[in-house]
Design an enzyme around this catalytic site. Structure first.
Site, mmCIF file in Angstrom:
data_model
loop_
_atom_site.group_PDB
_atom_site.id
_atom_site.type_symbol
_atom_site.label_atom_id
_atom_site.label_comp_id
_atom_site.label_asym_id
_atom_site.label_seq_id
_atom_site.Cartn_x
_atom_site.Cartn_y
_atom_site.Cartn_z
ATOM 1 N N CYS A 135 0.541 -1.637 -0.432
ATOM 2 C CA CYS A 135 -0.161 -0.450 0.095
ATOM 3 C C CYS A 135 1.247 1.466 0.580
ATOM 4 O O CYS A 135 1.637 1.545 -0.986
ATOM 5 C CB CYS A 135 -0.978 0.155 1.693
ATOM 6 N N HIS A 136 0.811 2.442 0.843
ATOM 7 C CA HIS A 136 1.450 3.695 0.870
ATOM 8 C C HIS A 136 3.097 3.297 1.629
ATOM 9 O O HIS A 136 3.060 4.023 1.751
ATOM 10 C CB HIS A 136 0.717 4.339 1.698
ATOM 11 N N GLY A 137 2.912 1.734 2.507
ATOM 12 C CA GLY A 137 4.148 1.246 3.015
ATOM 13 C C GLY A 137 5.639 2.166 2.772
ATOM 14 O O GLY A 137 6.355 2.294 2.712
#
Length: 241
Positions: free
Chosen positions: A114-116
């Site tokens: 994801c946004h990691g």
């Protein structure tokens, strides 16, 4: 090492802050523990951090250690969940960036989705790497020097990445596999290749969630107003003193 508990004897750090995507931390934590791993939730503060389900508040998860208390040398791998707020907070923390760099420097496995990967970009770790992420941050990762692919799982040496909650069924076994290996596998994609193009529309998952989200309750609206008023009052007192 038993096939039933392939991660027995391994210790994994799950680096997360408030605003982590609930399924991206809770489901991997359960899978890691069932595989025999010891997992520490490492965060910016003590206590319990709040998760989200897309944009709605979710349950809390207890913190085992703060970043200042955790030694990267004690861990065999790193899990970086996504969510929008969580990695945005982590990428602005110098200790968090240094914590992540230590895993990369030792070539220890890192699994994120994801946004990691935002945190990896801010830590300066993406030049020449191939990965995937939530489609909305594609340009950030490409501008950080990475090759971005629109695939559910991308493996590049010690780095395993996925796009988000929609790919959780593929991410969990890929994460377990990368943490089980004693050495990183070769990249499954050619490094330095051409990135996949930008999408022409945002993911339907996010659009639908906003469309069908409940209206804010009176209690929530009043609570937000009280918090804002309290902060304004504190600023006023500080300016007078």
């Amino acid at each position: 090492m038993s096939t039933r508990h392939p991660l027995k004897g391994r210790t994994i750090a799950a680096l997360a802050a408030d605003g982590f995507e609930q399924v991206e931390l809770v489901i991997p934590l359960r899978a890691l523990k069932r595989a025999g791993a010891k997992v520490d939730v490492v965060s910016l503060r003590h206590g319990r951090i709040r998760g989200v389900n897309l944009h709605l508040p979710a349950s809390r998860v207890g913190v085992d250690k703060t970043i200042s208390e955790a030694d990267p040398g004690d861990y065999d791998g790193l899990l970086l969940p996504g969510g929008f707020i969580n990695p945005d907070l982590l990428r602005q923390s110098a200790p968090a960036r240094e914590f992540v760099r230590a895993f990369a420097a030792s070539d220890k496995p890192i699994a994120t989705l994801c946004h990691g990967p935002w945190v990896l970009a801010s830590a300066g770790l993406l030049a020449g790497r191939t990965l995937t992420s939530w489609p909305g941050i594609r340009d950030d990762l490409v501008n950080a020097g990475a090759t971005w692919l629109d695939q559910e799982i991308v493996r590049d040496g010690n780095l395993t990445t996925s796009r988000g909650p929609q790919d959780m069924a593929a991410f969990v076994p890929a994460m377990l596999a990368t943490f089980t290996e004693t050495a990183p596998e070769p990249s499954t994609t050619a490094p330095g290749g051409e990135s996949d193009p930008q999408r022409n529309a945002p993911p339907g998952l996010a659009v639908a969630a906003l469309r069908w989200s409940p209206k804010p309750s009176v209690t929530a609206v009043v609570g937000i107003g009280l918090v804002a008023a309290a902060r304004q009052a504190m600023r006023g007192q500080a300016s007078q003193s």
